[in-house]
Design an enzyme around this catalytic site. Structure first.
Site, PDB file in Angstrom:
ATOM      1  N   GLU A  94       8.651  -7.580  12.399  1.00 45.91           N
ATOM      2  CA  GLU A  94       9.986  -7.584  11.805  1.00 45.91           C
ATOM      3  C   GLU A  94      10.459  -6.168  11.513  1.00 45.91           C
ATOM      4  O   GLU A  94       9.663  -5.276  11.206  1.00 45.91           O
ATOM      5  CB  GLU A  94       9.997  -8.431  10.521  1.00 45.91           C
ATOM      6  CG  GLU A  94       9.824  -9.904  10.811  1.00 45.91           C
ATOM      7  CD  GLU A  94       9.960 -10.809   9.595  1.00 45.91           C
ATOM      8  OE1 GLU A  94      10.263 -12.006   9.798  1.00 45.91           O
ATOM      9  OE2 GLU A  94       9.770 -10.346   8.453  1.00 45.91           O
ATOM     10  N   CYS A 119      14.238   0.111   8.672  1.00 43.92           N
ATOM     11  CA  CYS A 119      12.874  -0.069   8.171  1.00 43.92           C
ATOM     12  C   CYS A 119      12.061  -0.651   9.321  1.00 43.92           C
ATOM     13  O   CYS A 119      12.349  -1.757   9.789  1.00 43.92           O
ATOM     14  CB  CYS A 119      12.867  -1.010   6.969  1.00 43.92           C
ATOM     15  SG  CYS A 119      11.215  -1.393   6.357  1.00 43.92           S
ATOM     16  N   CYS A 126      -1.381  -6.709   8.883  1.00 48.55           N
ATOM     17  CA  CYS A 126      -1.900  -5.593   8.078  1.00 48.55           C
ATOM     18  C   CYS A 126      -3.304  -5.959   7.602  1.00 48.55           C
ATOM     19  O   CYS A 126      -3.606  -7.134   7.383  1.00 48.55           O
ATOM     20  CB  CYS A 126      -0.989  -5.334   6.883  1.00 48.55           C
ATOM     21  SG  CYS A 126      -1.411  -3.833   5.947  1.00 48.55           S
ATOM     22  N   CYS A 130      -2.797  -6.078   0.140  1.00 49.21           N
ATOM     23  CA  CYS A 130      -2.134  -5.832  -1.146  1.00 49.21           C
ATOM     24  C   CYS A 130      -1.619  -7.178  -1.676  1.00 49.21           C
ATOM     25  O   CYS A 130      -1.016  -7.958  -0.933  1.00 49.21           O
ATOM     26  CB  CYS A 130      -0.978  -4.852  -0.983  1.00 49.21           C
ATOM     27  SG  CYS A 130      -1.509  -3.203  -0.450  1.00 49.21           S
ATOM     28  N   CYS A 133       2.318  -8.295  -1.479  1.00 50.03           N
ATOM     29  CA  CYS A 133       3.053  -8.083  -0.220  1.00 50.03           C
ATOM     30  C   CYS A 133       2.772  -9.212   0.755  1.00 50.03           C
ATOM     31  O   CYS A 133       1.602  -9.548   1.017  1.00 50.03           O
ATOM     32  CB  CYS A 133       2.633  -6.743   0.388  1.00 50.03           C
ATOM     33  SG  CYS A 133       3.385  -6.378   1.987  1.00 50.03           S
ATOM     34  N   GLY A 177       2.484  -3.366   8.139  1.00 53.67           N
ATOM     35  CA  GLY A 177       1.380  -2.508   8.536  1.00 53.67           C
ATOM     36  C   GLY A 177       1.258  -1.233   7.718  1.00 53.67           C
ATOM     37  O   GLY A 177       2.149  -0.856   6.962  1.00 53.67           O
ATOM     38  N   GLU A 178       0.128  -0.566   7.876  1.00 53.09           N
ATOM     39  CA  GLU A 178      -0.168   0.714   7.234  1.00 53.09           C
ATOM     40  C   GLU A 178      -0.063   1.820   8.284  1.00 53.09           C
ATOM     41  O   GLU A 178      -0.921   1.933   9.170  1.00 53.09           O
ATOM     42  CB  GLU A 178      -1.575   0.680   6.620  1.00 53.09           C
ATOM     43  CG  GLU A 178      -2.142   2.032   6.219  1.00 53.09           C
ATOM     44  CD  GLU A 178      -1.239   2.850   5.300  1.00 53.09           C
ATOM     45  OE1 GLU A 178      -0.906   4.004   5.665  1.00 53.09           O
ATOM     46  OE2 GLU A 178      -0.852   2.337   4.224  1.00 53.09           O
ATOM     47  N   SER A 209       5.611   5.762   4.751  1.00 49.66           N
ATOM     48  CA  SER A 209       5.047   5.258   3.502  1.00 49.66           C
ATOM     49  C   SER A 209       3.606   4.798   3.718  1.00 49.66           C
ATOM     50  O   SER A 209       3.298   4.141   4.701  1.00 49.66           O
ATOM     51  CB  SER A 209       5.890   4.082   2.991  1.00 49.66           C
ATOM     52  OG  SER A 209       5.312   3.519   1.825  1.00 49.66           O
ATOM     53  N   SER A 232       2.825   4.320  -1.910  1.00 47.86           N
ATOM     54  CA  SER A 232       2.983   3.071  -2.651  1.00 47.86           C
ATOM     55  C   SER A 232       1.969   3.089  -3.791  1.00 47.86           C
ATOM     56  O   SER A 232       0.796   2.776  -3.589  1.00 47.86           O
ATOM     57  CB  SER A 232       2.726   1.872  -1.725  1.00 47.86           C
ATOM     58  OG  SER A 232       3.733   1.784  -0.746  1.00 47.86           O
ATOM     59  N   LEU A 233       2.435   3.440  -4.969  1.00 56.12           N
ATOM     60  CA  LEU A 233       1.532   3.669  -6.107  1.00 56.12           C
ATOM     61  C   LEU A 233       1.352   2.398  -6.934  1.00 56.12           C
ATOM     62  O   LEU A 233       0.264   1.844  -7.029  1.00 56.12           O
ATOM     63  CB  LEU A 233       2.077   4.810  -6.966  1.00 56.12           C
ATOM     64  CG  LEU A 233       1.215   5.272  -8.129  1.00 56.12           C
ATOM     65  CD1 LEU A 233      -0.140   5.780  -7.645  1.00 56.12           C
ATOM     66  CD2 LEU A 233       1.937   6.366  -8.917  1.00 56.12           C
ATOM     67  N   ASN A 308      10.171  -8.271  -5.264  1.00 52.40           N
ATOM     68  CA  ASN A 308      10.763  -9.369  -4.498  1.00 52.40           C
ATOM     69  C   ASN A 308       9.723 -10.468  -4.344  1.00 52.40           C
ATOM     70  O   ASN A 308       8.720 -10.277  -3.658  1.00 52.40           O
ATOM     71  CB  ASN A 308      11.216  -8.860  -3.128  1.00 52.40           C
ATOM     72  CG  ASN A 308      12.152  -7.674  -3.276  1.00 52.40           C
ATOM     73  OD1 ASN A 308      13.212  -7.787  -3.858  1.00 52.40           O
ATOM     74  ND2 ASN A 308      11.733  -6.524  -2.753  1.00 52.40           N
ATOM     75  N   CYS A 351      11.774  -5.370   0.328  1.00 50.32           N
ATOM     76  CA  CYS A 351      10.475  -4.706   0.291  1.00 50.32           C
ATOM     77  C   CYS A 351       9.378  -5.707  -0.081  1.00 50.32           C
ATOM     78  O   CYS A 351       9.477  -6.404  -1.086  1.00 50.32           O
ATOM     79  CB  CYS A 351      10.532  -3.578  -0.746  1.00 50.32           C
ATOM     80  SG  CYS A 351       9.016  -2.633  -0.881  1.00 50.32           S
TER      81      CYS A 351
END
Length: 358
Positions: A94, A119, A126, A130, A133, A177-178, A209, A232-233, A308, A351
């Site tokens: 996406e 984006c 991934c 997390c 997400c 993904g990372e 990111s 991404s903290l 979200n 996000c």
């Protein structure tokens, strides 16, 4: 025959030149082909009209330009457009077009001034799990090729022009993904997007990111990248961050601070911390104090992001009053803070909501 064809976009200009000369063609054709592929985003060899019919036919016999198609597009009430892209092997990813205005804000004088952000995804799925997400609940099927990242940018740019009459101004690698676990392809895609022989966008308009891979952040510094970096903290102490981001167990906050400072010394680019405020988890003034203290260790600005909701997790967005107090605490201490309101929430385009759904 198709199975034996090679992906021509895996060949750089020199490799193409070598192949062409070995097949009786003039070497300078490689530059023309490269321009068709990366500057004009040609989807077929027939489009390469400054090549002879014979050359185009020979290319088509040996190579393919692997297609990416739009499977489904949805448009949000706020103007955001989310697309599900089908790759040549059937996998889905996406990407999102995020305009910086609402449709009813459009007028003759505003369209050309609009910020248009793409984006884009860097992996199919991934591996980082997390907890907040949607992509983290998928398996990682594979890395995207540089050409597949590039194709997302080209397609979303086309969508922006069709929907709003203006092209992309910014790109964020914040989709599925990372990015730093697909380092080589991400870097190659940035090169094709920024090169004068590619799309010619400014690297300063690109943000990559990461969830925090310390050794790869240092590699970005060694490579002296020109694009922006966001971390991404989401929690500024290791105990809380471990709970929501398992990657933190092997890339702790002290390790990340060391890597980010290394990156800053090498590039001179200030990092952005992305911080989602979850209700009753990381939204207290104590959490704000810990975040402020972490910003003193690394030259950074802070994007506070609304959460979200996703069906796989029970986190909730914090309330507006708590968010304002949190941001105010940081601003009173000199931290540059930007509160990012969610876009495309009604179509699961915001996000943390991307999951490659058909």
């Amino acid at each position: 025959m198709t199975a034996t064809k090679q992906d021509i976009r895996k060949f750089d200009a020199e490799q193409l030149k070598t192949w062409l000369t070995q097949h009786g063609e003039q070497g300078f054709r490689a530059k023309q082909i490269h321009e068709w592929l990366w500057k004009r985003a040609a989807g077929s060899f027939d489009e390469m009209t400054n090549l002879s019919q014979k050359t185009r036919q020979m290319l088509a016999e040996h190579f393919e330009i692997r297609p990416m198609t739009v499977a489904v597009s949805q448009r949000s009430a706020d103007g955001t457009i989310k697309s599900s892209f089908r790759l040549h092997d059937g996998n889905l990813i996406e990407g999102v077009l995020i305009p910086a205005f609402k449709p009813n804000d459009l007028s003759a004088g505003t369209e050309s001034d609009a910020r248009m952000t793409a984006c884009v995804s860097s992996q199919v799925g991934c591996s980082l799990t997390c907890k907040f997400c949607a992509t983290g609940y998928m398996d990682r099927k594979r890395n995207l090729e540089a050409s597949e990242i590039y194709d997302q940018v080209v397609t979303i740019d086309r969508q922006a022009k069709e929907a709003y009459g203006t092209g992309l101004t910014n790109i964020v690698y914040m989709g599925m993904g990372e990015p730093l676990l697909n380092y080589a392809n991400v870097m190659e895609s940035v090169e094709h997007i920024t090169s004068p022989n590619g799309l010619g966008m400014s690297a300063k308009r690109i943000t990559v990111s990461t969830a925090g891979i310390a050794k790869m952040i240092k590699k970005l510094g060694d490579d002296n990248v020109k694009f922006n970096l966001a971390l991404s903290l989401h929690a500024a102490n290791d105990v809380k961050r471990n709970q929501i981001m398992p990657i933190n167990e092997s890339n702790s906050l002290p390790a990340l601070a060391d890597a980010l400072n290394y990156f800053y010394r090498k590039t001179g680019t200030r990092v952005t911390f992305e911080y989602i405020v979850f209700y009753n988890f990381n939204d207290s003034l104590q959490d704000a104090k810990e975040l402020w203290q972490f910003t003193k260790k690394v030259p950074a600005k802070v994007n506070i992001i609304e959460y979200n909701p996703i069906s796989e997790a029970s986190f909730k967005n914090t309330d507006p009053q708590t968010l304002d107090k949190f941001a105010g605490f940081l601003e009173d201490r000199g931290v540059t803070v930007n509160i990012r309101r969610s876009r495309g929430k009604d179509i699961d385009a915001a996000c943390g909501q991307l999951a490659g759904k058909q």
